[in-house]
Design an enzyme around this catalytic site. Structure first.
Site, PDB file in Angstrom:
ATOM      1  N   SER A  37       0.865  -1.189   0.000  1.00 43.01           N
ATOM      2  CA  SER A  37       0.000   0.000   0.000  1.00 43.01           C
ATOM      3  C   SER A  37       0.892   1.226   0.000  1.00 43.01           C
ATOM      4  CB  SER A  37      -0.870   0.029   1.257  1.00 43.01           C
ATOM      5  OG  SER A  37      -0.104   0.456   2.375  1.00 43.01           O
ATOM      6  N   ASP A  38       0.331   2.392  -0.254  1.00 41.48           N
ATOM      7  CA  ASP A  38       1.093   3.604   0.021  1.00 41.48           C
ATOM      8  C   ASP A  38       0.916   3.905   1.513  1.00 41.48           C
ATOM      9  OD1 ASP A  38       2.701   5.814  -0.165  1.00 41.48           O
ATOM     10  OD2 ASP A  38       1.719   6.660  -1.915  1.00 41.48           O
ATOM     11  N   TRP A  39       1.621   4.900   1.963  1.00 40.60           N
ATOM     12  CA  TRP A  39       1.694   5.231   3.393  1.00 40.60           C
ATOM     13  C   TRP A  39       0.288   5.453   3.981  1.00 40.60           C
ATOM     14  CZ3 TRP A  39       6.403   6.603   6.139  1.00 40.60           C
ATOM     15  CH2 TRP A  39       6.188   7.124   7.407  1.00 40.60           C
ATOM     16  N   ASN A  40      -0.137   4.527   4.792  1.00 39.28           N
ATOM     17  CA  ASN A  40      -1.457   4.595   5.436  1.00 39.28           C
ATOM     18  C   ASN A  40      -2.615   4.661   4.441  1.00 39.28           C
ATOM     19  OD1 ASN A  40      -3.200   4.670   7.696  1.00 39.28           O
ATOM     20  ND2 ASN A  40      -3.403   6.878   7.507  1.00 39.28           N
ATOM     21  N   SER A  41      -2.379   4.256   3.200  1.00 35.82           N
ATOM     22  CA  SER A  41      -3.478   4.370   2.233  1.00 35.82           C
ATOM     23  C   SER A  41      -4.599   3.387   2.570  1.00 35.82           C
ATOM     24  CB  SER A  41      -2.984   4.184   0.798  1.00 35.82           C
ATOM     25  OG  SER A  41      -2.604   2.855   0.560  1.00 35.82           O
TER      26      SER A  41
END
Ligand code: NOJ
Length: 748
Positions: free
Chosen positions: A294-298
Site C-alpha cells: 500500500s502507500d503510506w497509510n493508504s
C-alpha cells in the site's frame, strides 16, 4: 497435547527447520523456483496467523546512516521484530543499523524470518542524481538504466533491499507537484523509462549490488483533479488503459517485483480497495507475481474515502482487493488474524500474500545470507564513490534541454572577460537536490556559480541574487542591474525551490514564483546578452522570457553535479541533446495541454470562429513535447516507407535520413509518431511509437529505421478489446511532436 508441550514442539520443529535452512547455505544462484516454493511452503506451515499478518506489516523506522549511527532501537520495534509482528521496515538505512535489526529478526524471533528494508531511492540516496523528470529528458533508456543501477549499488551498500521506485505515473498537469518524480506526459516514453529503471535497479538480484523495484503509484495518481495531490481521479477505462497503465505494464514486463497502489480513487473506487486494478488487471491479465504494497497509510485512508467504516473494515477491503503489504496503517497486523477467524478474509488469501513476500525474501537470498547487504566496509567504499559520482555527472549533462539559442549565442567562449551570475538559484546548494534529496548533503552540490567559476577561471565573476525565489522584495534589483552592467554577459538562474514540487506540493499557478520574472525584465532593459538557466520541478509558463531572452537552458534539478553539468553545456564541453518529456503550457489556464490530444469535431482553425480555442491564449504550447535544441542542426530527408499498404500481420519499415548540418558533433532524438486517421473510436492526433537517440559527427548523416507492426497500430475498441482496424494511418518522423513530417499508408 498440552498447550505448553505443543508450543515447545512447534518451537523445536521451527528451530530445526530454520537451522537446516541456514545450514543449507545455498548459493542464491543455485536456488531454483522449485526450491524456493518448497521452502516457502515449509516456512508458511510453521506460521501462526499472527505471524502471517506480521509479515504483511511494514513500518517506518526513521533516518540515519553510516558507522556512527546511534543504535538506540526503540523497544517497540525490537518487540515487534522478536514477536514476528513486522515483515519490513522503510527508512531504516545504514549497514550497521540494518544489520542489527536483521540480527534481532534472524536470531531472536521464533521463525527467524529476515526483514526486508525499503527506502525511497528516487534519484539517489547520498549521491543525488537528477530528478526523474530531468533524466526522462535524456530520452536515453540506457543512460537511465545505468543511473538506476548505480543508485541501487549505493542504496544496497546502505543495507537497502528495495526502492519505492520507479514512479511511473503519467502527468498531464504540471500543477501536480509529483510530476517531477515521473517521466512526463507520454505513455510510450514513460514505458521505456519505467522498464529501464526497473532493469537498472534490479539487475542481478543474486548479487548484493541490486535492489528490488516498486512501480508506483498504481494507478492514475497523476490524473488528480486540478493537479491537487491526493485528489479524486475520474477517468474512463480507456484513458486508464491507454494513458496511465502502459508504464506499469512495461515495469511488470521488465520484471518489477513489487507494485505500490496509489492514494487516489478512480471513478469512485480507491486504489487500495480496487479489485479491478489489483487483481483483475494486475494479476489476471498481466500475470504479475510479485507483491503489492500500500502507500503510506493508504489502507487507513479508506475510512476517509468513505468506503470503510473503520480500520478493520479497511484491512478487509484492502487484502481482499489484492494489497499484500500494509505500509504504516497497522491495520493488517491488528485485524487480519481476527478477520480470518471471522471468515471475512480467507486463509488462502492471507497465505497468498505471505507467500508473495517470502518469495521476494528468498529471491534476494535473505534467508541464507541475511546480512548480505549489511557490510560497513562495502558501505564506506561505495557511498559517494567516484564511479557513482561520475554517473551522476553524466546523467546531469544528458538531462539538460536547450530551449532557445537565438543567433547561436551559446556556447560561450571561455575567454570571456566578465560574467554576472544572477538569480536566486545561481548559488543555491540546496535546491538542485530536488524533492527527494534523502541523505544528500547540500555541501556536496556544485552550484551554477561554482561550475562557471571553474569553467572560466580567468573571467571576472560577479554574483548577486537579485531576489529570493518566492519573496516580493525588489531591494536587490539595483545591485543585480549594476553587476549586469559591468559584465559582458549575464547568466540568470531562475525557477522554483527544490521543495515546490514533489509530494503534497501542488501549485495553483505554474508561473515563475515571486518577482523573478520582473528581475529578468529589469536586467533585459540593460541590453546585455542574457542566458536564463531554469531550475524547476515542473514545466513553467515563462512566456515573457521565452519571447525576449535569447538563450534558455532547462536544467530541472540536476543533483549534486548541477553546476558542473550546466557549465559544461554553457561553454560547449557538452552539446545538449535533451528533449522535453512534457509540454510547456503558455499559462496555467492552458492546462491540461498535451501533444496526444484528440482532434475534436471542431479542431482549432483561426479562419473559422466556431472552432476549439481560447479567446485570450494561443492554442499551441510554449514548447512542445519532444522539443529540445542542440548546438548543431539536423536536417531530415523525406520519410521512406517500404510499402504503402500492409496486411495485419505485415511489418512496415519506416526510414528517414538525418544529417548533422551544423558545426558541432551532436545527439538527436529521432521521434516516430502515428495517427489512426479514421477508426471506430476517436484517436489522438499523434501518438509516440518509437524514438532513437543517435550521435552524428558534423557533416555525418544516417538512415534511421523503425519497424511498425500491428501492435503499434492497435487500440482499445468499444468493448475494450485491443485491436487494429483497417484503414488509413499517418506516420510522422521528426525532431519533436510539433515538427515532424508524415506519410500515409493503408492497413488492409
Ligand atoms: C508516500 C509516497 O506517496 C510514496 O511515493 C512513498 O514511496 C511513500 N510515502 C514512502 O515514503
Amino acid at each position: 497435547m498440552k498447550k505448553s508441550f505443543r508450543l515447545l514442539f512447534i518451537s523445536l520443529v521451527s528451530f530445526l527447520f530454520i537451522q537446516t535452512s541456514f545450514l543449507q547455505k545455498n548459493n542464491q544462484k543455485q536456488l531454483n523456483n522449485t526450491d524456493i516454493e518448497r521452502r516457502i511452503d515449509s516456512v508458511l506451515s510453521l506460521m501462526t496467523s499472527e505471524e502471517k499478518a506480521g509479515q504483511l506489516n511494514q513500518l517506518s523506522y526513521g533516518f540515519g546512516w553510516g558507522p556512527d549511527v546511534i543504535l538506540q532501537i526503540p523497544t517497540e520495534y525490537t518487540d515487534l521484530i522478536r514477536s514476528g509482528k513486522i515483515g519490513s521496515f522503510l527508512n531504516a538505512t545504514g549497514a550497521k543499523l540494518t544489520r542489527e535489526l536483521q540480527r534481532i529478526a534472524v536470531e531472536e524471533s521464533r521463525l527467524k524470518i529476515p526483514l526486508l528494508f525499503g527506502f525511497d531511492v528516487i534519484h539517489g540516496v547520498k549521491t543525488i542524481f537528477p530528478v526523474p523528470l530531468a533524466e526522462a529528458s535524456s530520452w536515453d533508456p540506457d543512460l537511465v538504466q545505468m543511473s538506476a543501477s548505480l543508485q541501487a549499488k549505493e542504496a544496497a551498500s546502505l543495507g537497502i533491499h528495495w526502492t519505492f521506485a520507479p514512479m511511473v505515473d503519467i502527468a498531464r498537469d504540471p500543477r501536480w507537484g509529483r510530476i517531477v518524480e515521473g517521466s512526463g506526459e507520454d505513455p510510450f516514453l514513460g514505458s521505456e523509462m519505467a522498464a529501464a529503471r526497473v532493469k537498472g535497479f534490479q539487475g542481478d538480484l543474486s548479487s548484493n549490488k541490486n535492489i528490488i523495484a516498486c512501480a508506483k503509484h498504481f494507478a492514475a495518481y497523476g490524473g488528480a483533479e486540478g493537479g491537487r495531490d491526493y485528489n479524486t481521479v475520474d477517468i474512463s477505462e480507456r484513458t486508464l488503459r491507454e494513458i496511465y497503465l502502459p508504464p506499469f505494464k512495461a515495469a511488470v514486463d521488465a520484471g518489477a517485483q513489487t507494485i505500490m497502489c496509489s492514494f487516489n480513487e478512480i471513478s469512485g473506487v480507491p486504489s487500495s480497495s480496487n479489485k479491478f486494478l489489483l487483481t483483475d488487471i494486475l494479476r489476471n491479465e498481466w500475470k504479475f507475481n510479485g507483491f503489492v504494497v500500500s502507500d503510506w497509510n493508504s489502507i487507513g485512508e479508506l475510512v476517509n474515502h468513505g468506503v470503510a467504516a473503520n480500520l478493520k473494515e479497511a484491512a478487509m477491503l484492502a487484502i481482499n482487493a489484492g494489497v499484500d503489504m500494509d505500509m504504516e496503517s497497522r491495520s493488517y497486523v491488528t485485524y487480519l488474524s481476527d478477520l480470518v477467524k471471522e471468515g471475512k478474509v480467507s486463509e488462502d488469501r492471507l497465505n497468498e500474500a505471505v507467500k508473495r513476500i517470502l518469495r521476494i525474501k528468498f529471491k534476494l537470498g535473505l534467508f541464507d545470507t541475511p546480512y548480505k547487504y549489511c557490510n560497513e566496509d562495502a558501505e564506506t567504499m561505495t557511498v559517494m564513490s567516484q564511479e557513482i559520482q561520475d554517473a551522476a555527472l553524466l546523467s546531469a549533462q544528458k538531462s539538460i534541454v536547450l530551449l532557445k539559442n537565438q543567433n547561436g549565442i551559446l556556447p560561450l567562449k571561455k575567454d570571456l572577460k566578465s560574467i554576472a551570475i544572477i538569480g536566486p538559484l545561481a548559488n543555491s546548494k540546496k535546491h538542485p537536490l530536488g524533492s527527494w534529496e534523502q541523505m544528500g548533503d547540500s555541501n556536496d552540490v556544485i552550484t551554477l556559480l561554482d561550475g562557471i567559476k571553474k569553467a572560466a577561471p580567468q573571467a571576472i565573476i560577479s554574483h548577486v541574487k537579485g531576489c529570493t525565489i518566492k519573496g516580493k522584495s525588489k531591494n536587490d534589483f539595483p545591485l543585480a542591474v549594476e553587476a549586469a552592467k559591468n559584465s559582458d554577459i549575464v547568466i540568470l538562474a531562475l525557477g522554483e525551490e527544490g521543495h515546490m514540487s514533489g509530494e503534497a506540493r501542488s501549485r495553483s499557478s505554474i508561473e515563475l514564483p515571486g518577482v523573478q520574472n520582473e528581475l529578468a525584465v529589469e536586467l533585459f532593459k540593460i541590453g546585455k546578452p542574457i542566458i536564463v538557466v531554469l531550475m524547476n520541478g515542473r514545466p513553467l509558463a515563462i512566456n515573457w522570457i521565452a519571447e525576449n531572452i535569447p538563450a534558455i537552458i532547462e536544467s530541472w534539478f540536476l543533483g549534486i553535479k548541477s553546476g558542473q553539468a550546466i557549465a559544461d553545456v554553457i561553454f560547449g564541453d557538452v552539446n545538449p541533446g535533451g528533449k522535453l518529456p512534457v509540454t510547456f503550457p503558455r499559462a496555467t489556464g492552458h492546462i491540461p495541454i498535451y501533444y496526444n490530444h484528440k482532434n475534436t469535431g471542431r479542431p482549432s482553425n483561426p479562419l473559422d470562429y466556431f472552432t476549439s480555442k481560447y479567446l485570450d491564449l494561443h492554442l499551441t504550447p510554449l514548447f512542445p513535447f519532444g522539443y529540445g535544441l542542440s548546438y548543431t542542426n539536423f536536417s531530415y530527408d523525406e520519410i521512406q516507407l517500404n510499402k504503402t499498404k500492409i496486411k495485419m500481420d505485415d511489418t512496415l519499415k519506416v526510414s528517414v535520413n538525418v544529417k548533422n548540418t551544423g558545426n558541432y558533433d551532436g545527439e538527436e532524438v529521432v521521434q516516430l509518431y502515428i495517427q489512426d486517421v479514421t477508426a471506430s473510436i476517436t484517436r489522438p492526433v499523434k501518438e509516440l511509437k518509437g524514438f532513437k537517440k543517435i550521435f552524428l559527427k558534423k557533416g555525418e548523416s544516417r538512415d534511421v529505421e523503425f519497424i511498425i507492426t500491428k501492435n503499434e497500430l492497435s487500440f482499445y475498441d468499444a468493448s475494450m478489446k485491443w485491436i487494429a482496424e483497417p484503414g488509413s494511418f499517418k506516420v510522422f518522423a521528426g525532431s519533436n511532436s510539433a515538427d515532424a513530417q508524415f506519410k500515409t499508408f493503408e492497413l488492409d
